[in-house]
Design a protein around this motif. Structure first.
Motif, PDB file in Angstrom:
ATOM      1  N   LEU A  70     -71.233 -73.578   3.139  1.00 18.65           N
ATOM      2  CA  LEU A  70     -72.016 -73.141   2.197  1.00 18.65           C
ATOM      3  C   LEU A  70     -73.360 -72.780   3.058  1.00 18.65           C
ATOM      4  O   LEU A  70     -74.301 -72.757   2.411  1.00 18.65           O
ATOM      5  CB  LEU A  70     -72.462 -74.105   1.180  1.00 18.65           C
TER       6      LEU A  70
ATOM      7  N   ASN B 269     -71.570 -62.505   3.749  1.00 27.61           N
ATOM      8  CA  ASN B 269     -70.576 -62.275   2.827  1.00 27.61           C
ATOM      9  C   ASN B 269     -70.763 -61.714   1.587  1.00 27.61           C
ATOM     10  O   ASN B 269     -70.408 -60.589   1.166  1.00 27.61           O
ATOM     11  CB  ASN B 269     -69.727 -63.566   2.244  1.00 27.61           C
ATOM     12  N   LEU B 270     -71.881 -61.889   1.160  1.00 30.40           N
ATOM     13  CA  LEU B 270     -72.629 -61.046  -0.164  1.00 30.40           C
ATOM     14  C   LEU B 270     -73.143 -59.627   0.456  1.00 30.40           C
ATOM     15  O   LEU B 270     -72.527 -58.661  -0.449  1.00 30.40           O
ATOM     16  CB  LEU B 270     -73.891 -62.094  -0.619  1.00 30.40           C
TER      17      LEU B 270
ATOM     18  N   LEU C 271     -66.133 -65.006  -5.469  1.00 30.32           N
ATOM     19  CA  LEU C 271     -65.518 -66.530  -4.922  1.00 30.32           C
ATOM     20  C   LEU C 271     -64.411 -66.420  -4.503  1.00 30.32           C
ATOM     21  O   LEU C 271     -64.069 -67.352  -3.705  1.00 30.32           O
ATOM     22  CB  LEU C 271     -65.709 -67.195  -6.327  1.00 30.32           C
TER      23      LEU C 271
ATOM     24  N   PRO D  79     -76.373 -70.512   4.528  1.00 28.65           N
ATOM     25  CA  PRO D  79     -77.063 -69.703   3.997  1.00 28.65           C
ATOM     26  C   PRO D  79     -76.507 -68.379   4.824  1.00 28.65           C
ATOM     27  O   PRO D  79     -76.539 -67.398   4.022  1.00 28.65           O
ATOM     28  CB  PRO D  79     -78.546 -69.966   3.965  1.00 28.65           C
TER      29      PRO D  79
ATOM     30  N   LEU E  78     -65.034 -65.684  -0.953  1.00 27.44           N
ATOM     31  CA  LEU E  78     -65.527 -67.051  -0.070  1.00 27.44           C
ATOM     32  C   LEU E  78     -64.501 -68.010  -0.090  1.00 27.44           C
ATOM     33  O   LEU E  78     -64.348 -68.697   1.077  1.00 27.44           O
ATOM     34  CB  LEU E  78     -66.802 -67.420  -0.887  1.00 27.44           C
TER      35      LEU E  78
ATOM     36  N   GLN F 233     -73.734 -67.773   6.566  1.00 26.35           N
ATOM     37  CA  GLN F 233     -72.679 -67.207   5.984  1.00 26.35           C
ATOM     38  C   GLN F 233     -72.499 -66.612   4.547  1.00 26.35           C
ATOM     39  O   GLN F 233     -71.734 -65.509   4.339  1.00 26.35           O
ATOM     40  CB  GLN F 233     -71.447 -68.477   6.062  1.00 26.35           C
ATOM     41  N   LEU F 234     -73.174 -67.348   3.654  1.00 25.64           N
ATOM     42  CA  LEU F 234     -73.047 -66.784   2.136  1.00 25.64           C
ATOM     43  C   LEU F 234     -73.757 -65.395   2.373  1.00 25.64           C
ATOM     44  O   LEU F 234     -73.274 -64.527   1.619  1.00 25.64           O
ATOM     45  CB  LEU F 234     -73.983 -67.703   1.411  1.00 25.64           C
ATOM     46  N   LEU F 235     -74.880 -65.070   2.997  1.00 23.61           N
ATOM     47  CA  LEU F 235     -75.638 -63.860   2.924  1.00 23.61           C
ATOM     48  C   LEU F 235     -74.917 -62.745   3.530  1.00 23.61           C
ATOM     49  O   LEU F 235     -74.925 -61.606   3.013  1.00 23.61           O
ATOM     50  CB  LEU F 235     -77.181 -64.058   3.729  1.00 23.61           C
TER      51      LEU F 235
ATOM     52  N   ASP G 241     -62.134 -66.906   3.015  1.00 18.03           N
ATOM     53  CA  ASP G 241     -62.887 -67.054   4.068  1.00 18.03           C
ATOM     54  C   ASP G 241     -62.950 -68.761   4.505  1.00 18.03           C
ATOM     55  O   ASP G 241     -62.689 -68.903   5.433  1.00 18.03           O
ATOM     56  CB  ASP G 241     -64.226 -66.584   3.845  1.00 18.03           C
ATOM     57  N   TYR G 242     -63.225 -69.264   3.571  1.00 20.84           N
ATOM     58  CA  TYR G 242     -63.435 -70.649   3.759  1.00 20.84           C
ATOM     59  C   TYR G 242     -61.750 -71.470   4.371  1.00 20.84           C
ATOM     60  O   TYR G 242     -61.844 -72.132   5.133  1.00 20.84           O
ATOM     61  CB  TYR G 242     -63.776 -71.554   2.684  1.00 20.84           C
TER      62      TYR G 242
END
Length: 373
Positions: A137, A145-146, A97, A139, A100, A141-143, A103-104
């Motif tokens: 959020l 970073n994950l 988190l 998908p 993220l 971008q989240l993928l 990054d945000y």
């Protein structure tokens, strides 16, 4: 994480350089990873966006590097040490988190600059409009970073586990070395008082009969003690010095022998560079004089020492006079057990020791492979 209670040996300089350059090479490849994209993709992006992309990803990569070393030096070592898996797995989402969020924040800063750029140019760039309308959020971008976070965390965890196992192995080897050194020191101390006790009894006997040889025996004893004090402390000694010491001991024992007793000591010339563990032969020779020499009957002690093709051969033979087998074993057990243990420690798989006792003759055959000893 495993923490040795004694200082670990200093790592060789080449090993330190190897680890340093491995880190440097890995991070250079990590930072250069966006450049592996096909060149037409970069040509489709506006130059200002490419600049922002590299700037923002550089900051995010620096944050991920911080996560890497935080896990490498603290989180995984703490997990290995305390076995507290709950705390470890609670830190994972918190760190993710944090990445993220940073990054945000960087993305928001980029968007603010892009809006300012758009207001100044009064342009209607579709690509720029798409960037400004992007979702935090999303998908993809989240993928991304994950996956990046998981690779960083797993690689640092594997590195920490491997380092811990190597440190554990190195520490176990150090413990084994210290234990072996301490055990050998104790074994040597057990040999010296035993020899000194017997020799002083011989000197006392010579002094009691007012023998002129008492002074000679004292000189021989002083040379032997000097050898033990200043040479035996080393792990290995020259074979020539060991033979000289053995001859002094035999000469010392001859002073009290019956005229009918015969002592044969044959030692050929040896190379100066041959080194062995000290005091290997003394217990056998001492045993031969203790149990193989009679005060009235003829007796013989034969000692031979030779080296051929880097193999040392030692034999010691003596008669047995009126000693039961259990009494003989009891009387010689301490010295023989000591030397057997030392041979196992210093010459594992490279020595042969054969001891025979047929009630009339006691013989010892020792072979040492000097190529590997």
């Amino acid at each position: 994480m495993f923490t040795p209670p004694i200082p670990k040996p200093t790592s060789p300089r080449f090993l330190l350089n190897y680890r340093f350059w491995l880190h440097v090479t890995g991070w250079l490849a990590f930072f250069a990873s966006p450049l592996i994209l096909p060149l037409p993709i970069f040509k489709q992006l506006p130059q200002y966006y490419v600049n922002y992309l590299f700037i923002t990803r550089t900051f995010v990569n620096l944050i991920l590097i911080g996560v890497f070393y935080l896990n490498l030096h603290y989180l995984t070592p703490q997990l290995l040490s305390t076995k507290n898996t709950l705390r470890f797995f609670l830190c994972l989402p918190l760190l993710f988190l944090m990445v993220l969020l940073l990054d945000y924040l960087l993305l928001q800063a980029v968007r603010a600059d892009l809006r300012m750029y758009l207001s100044k140019t009064e342009g209607n760039d579709p690509f720029l409009q798409e960037v400004l309308a992007g979702d935090f959020l999303a998908p993809q971008q989240l993928l991304a970073n994950l996956v990046l976070f998981a690779l960083i965390f797993l690689s640092s965890s594997l590195w920490a586990v491997l380092t811990d196992r190597l440190d554990q192995q190195q520490f176990n080897q150090q413990i084994l070395y210290e234990k072996t050194s301490a055990e050998l020191a104790v074994l040597r101390l057990q040999i010296s008082p035993h020899f000194l006790f017997n020799t002083l009894n011989n000197i006392r006997w010579l002094a009691r009969i007012k023998s002129d040889q008492a002074e000679t025996s004292v000189m021989e004893l002083s040379e032997i003690l000097r050898y033990m004090l200043y040479h035996v402390v080393h792990h290995q000694v020259a074979l020539l010095d060991e033979v000289k010491n053995l001859k002094r001991y035999v000469n010392l024992q001859k002073l009290r022998l019956h005229p009918k007793a015969e002592v044969q000591l044959i030692c050929v010339d040896f190379d100066q560079d041959i080194k062995i563990e000290p005091l290997l032969f003394m217990p056998f020779v001492e045993n031969a004089f203790k149990f193989g020499v009679h005060s009235e009957e003829p007796s013989k002690v034969a000692i031979n020492l030779s080296v051929k093709d880097r193999e040392l051969i030692f034999t010691c033979t003596n008669q047995c006079f009126d000693f039961a087998d259990d009494e003989l074993i009891k009387g010689t057990g301490q010295g023989l057990l000591n030397v057997q243990r030392r041979l196992e420690l210093y010459y594992p798989q490279t020595h042969t020791l054969i001891i025979r006792n047929d009630q009339k003759l006691f013989s010892v055959l020792l072979r040492l492979n000097l190529k590997h000893g």
